[in-house]
Scaffold this motif. Structure first.
Motif, PDB file in Angstrom:
ATOM      1  N   PRO A  44       0.812  -1.218   0.000  1.00 53.00           N
ATOM      2  CA  PRO A  44       0.000   0.000   0.000  1.00 53.00           C
ATOM      3  C   PRO A  44       0.845   1.267   0.000  1.00 53.00           C
ATOM      4  O   PRO A  44       0.461   2.266  -0.580  1.00 53.00           O
ATOM      5  CB  PRO A  44      -0.799  -0.104   1.311  1.00 53.00           C
ATOM      6  N   GLN A  49      -0.574   7.290  -4.082  1.00 48.34           N
ATOM      7  CA  GLN A  49      -1.916   7.551  -3.600  1.00 48.34           C
ATOM      8  C   GLN A  49      -2.502   8.732  -4.368  1.00 48.34           C
ATOM      9  O   GLN A  49      -1.788   9.584  -4.862  1.00 48.34           O
ATOM     10  CB  GLN A  49      -1.889   7.814  -2.089  1.00 48.34           C
ATOM     11  N   GLU A  58     -12.650   5.739  -3.923  1.00 54.59           N
ATOM     12  CA  GLU A  58     -11.517   4.819  -4.066  1.00 54.59           C
ATOM     13  C   GLU A  58     -12.019   3.409  -4.376  1.00 54.59           C
ATOM     14  O   GLU A  58     -12.961   2.934  -3.748  1.00 54.59           O
ATOM     15  CB  GLU A  58     -10.684   4.794  -2.785  1.00 54.59           C
ATOM     16  N   LYS A  60     -10.729  -0.233  -4.083  1.00 58.01           N
ATOM     17  CA  LYS A  60      -9.655  -0.917  -3.360  1.00 58.01           C
ATOM     18  C   LYS A  60      -9.660  -2.417  -3.608  1.00 58.01           C
ATOM     19  O   LYS A  60     -10.705  -3.006  -3.887  1.00 58.01           O
ATOM     20  CB  LYS A  60      -9.796  -0.675  -1.854  1.00 58.01           C
ATOM     21  N   SER A  62      -9.801  -6.099  -2.567  1.00 55.86           N
ATOM     22  CA  SER A  62     -10.471  -6.787  -1.467  1.00 55.86           C
ATOM     23  C   SER A  62      -9.666  -7.988  -0.967  1.00 55.86           C
ATOM     24  O   SER A  62      -9.964  -8.532   0.094  1.00 55.86           O
ATOM     25  CB  SER A  62     -11.863  -7.253  -1.907  1.00 55.86           C
ATOM     26  N   ASN A 117      -4.037  -6.454   0.156  1.00 54.57           N
ATOM     27  CA  ASN A 117      -5.417  -6.161   0.503  1.00 54.57           C
ATOM     28  C   ASN A 117      -5.547  -4.695   0.949  1.00 54.57           C
ATOM     29  O   ASN A 117      -4.720  -4.202   1.705  1.00 54.57           O
ATOM     30  CB  ASN A 117      -5.851  -7.097   1.635  1.00 54.57           C
ATOM     31  N   GLY A 118      -6.566  -4.011   0.460  1.00 57.36           N
ATOM     32  CA  GLY A 118      -6.837  -2.644   0.876  1.00 57.36           C
ATOM     33  C   GLY A 118      -6.131  -1.564   0.081  1.00 57.36           C
ATOM     34  O   GLY A 118      -6.374  -0.375   0.300  1.00 57.36           O
ATOM     35  N   VAL A 119      -5.285  -1.939  -0.871  1.00 56.18           N
ATOM     36  CA  VAL A 119      -4.573  -0.953  -1.691  1.00 56.18           C
ATOM     37  C   VAL A 119      -5.572  -0.295  -2.653  1.00 56.18           C
ATOM     38  O   VAL A 119      -6.425  -0.958  -3.234  1.00 56.18           O
ATOM     39  CB  VAL A 119      -3.442  -1.635  -2.489  1.00 56.18           C
ATOM     40  N   VAL A 120      -5.446   1.015  -2.820  1.00 56.67           N
ATOM     41  CA  VAL A 120      -6.278   1.740  -3.785  1.00 56.67           C
ATOM     42  C   VAL A 120      -5.769   1.422  -5.187  1.00 56.67           C
ATOM     43  O   VAL A 120      -4.617   1.673  -5.514  1.00 56.67           O
ATOM     44  CB  VAL A 120      -6.250   3.265  -3.526  1.00 56.67           C
ATOM     45  N   LEU A 121      -6.638   0.835  -6.000  1.00 54.98           N
ATOM     46  CA  LEU A 121      -6.268   0.429  -7.358  1.00 54.98           C
ATOM     47  C   LEU A 121      -6.710   1.446  -8.402  1.00 54.98           C
ATOM     48  O   LEU A 121      -6.097   1.545  -9.462  1.00 54.98           O
ATOM     49  CB  LEU A 121      -6.869  -0.938  -7.675  1.00 54.98           C
ATOM     50  N   THR A 123      -9.337   5.336  -8.844  1.00 54.96           N
ATOM     51  CA  THR A 123     -10.243   6.325  -8.239  1.00 54.96           C
ATOM     52  C   THR A 123     -11.275   6.739  -9.265  1.00 54.96           C
ATOM     53  O   THR A 123     -11.054   6.622 -10.470  1.00 54.96           O
ATOM     54  CB  THR A 123      -9.484   7.576  -7.735  1.00 54.96           C
TER      55      THR A 123
END
Length: 125
Positions: A44, A49, A58, A60, A62, A117-121, A123
């Motif tokens: 992440p 970002q 966002e 993200k 999963s 997991n949880g990374v912004v892929l 927007t």
């Protein structure tokens, strides 16, 4: 002893194997440098970002996995539930979908990237 580096399903294992000959009294040791493979891992913190001009919504990951497909382009309109990217995790294809209707503003991952997991892929607005 011989050392090997083996990669199985993205997991790296370092293995040492003892070589023996038919004559048990004369064990032979062999040593050779083993090149270490590099694994591109995108955490992440490593993914840029969104800045102020990026979208407010966002999209993200999963699950942790590898991006195997980018289904949208910047500027494309999407509906809630439309596929944005496809991740491969544990030999399964996991769609990452738009959380609501909007327009894709940025795509922050590329095909082949390993993501957590949880990374912004992506927007969107």
């Amino acid at each position: 002893m011989k050392s090997y580096t083996i990669t199985v399903n993205g997991n790296v294992y370092h293995v040492t194997v003892e070589e023996t000959t038919a004559d048990a009294g004369s064990a032979q040791q062999v040593s050779a440098p083993v090149p270490q493979p590099t694994i591109a891992q995108t955490s992440p913190e490593a993914i840029p970002q969104p800045s102020g001009s990026a979208g407010k919504i966002e999209v993200k990951a999963s699950v942790p996995g590898k991006v195997i497909g980018v289904e949208v382009t910047v500027g494309q309109s999407v509906k809630a539930g439309d596929n944005v990217l496809i991740l491969e995790s544990m030999k399964m294809e996991i769609p990452v979908v738009a959380p609501e209707d909007g327009t894709i503003v940025s795509i922050l991952a590329s095909e082949g990237d390993n993501v957590e997991n949880g990374v912004v892929l992506a927007t969107m607005n």
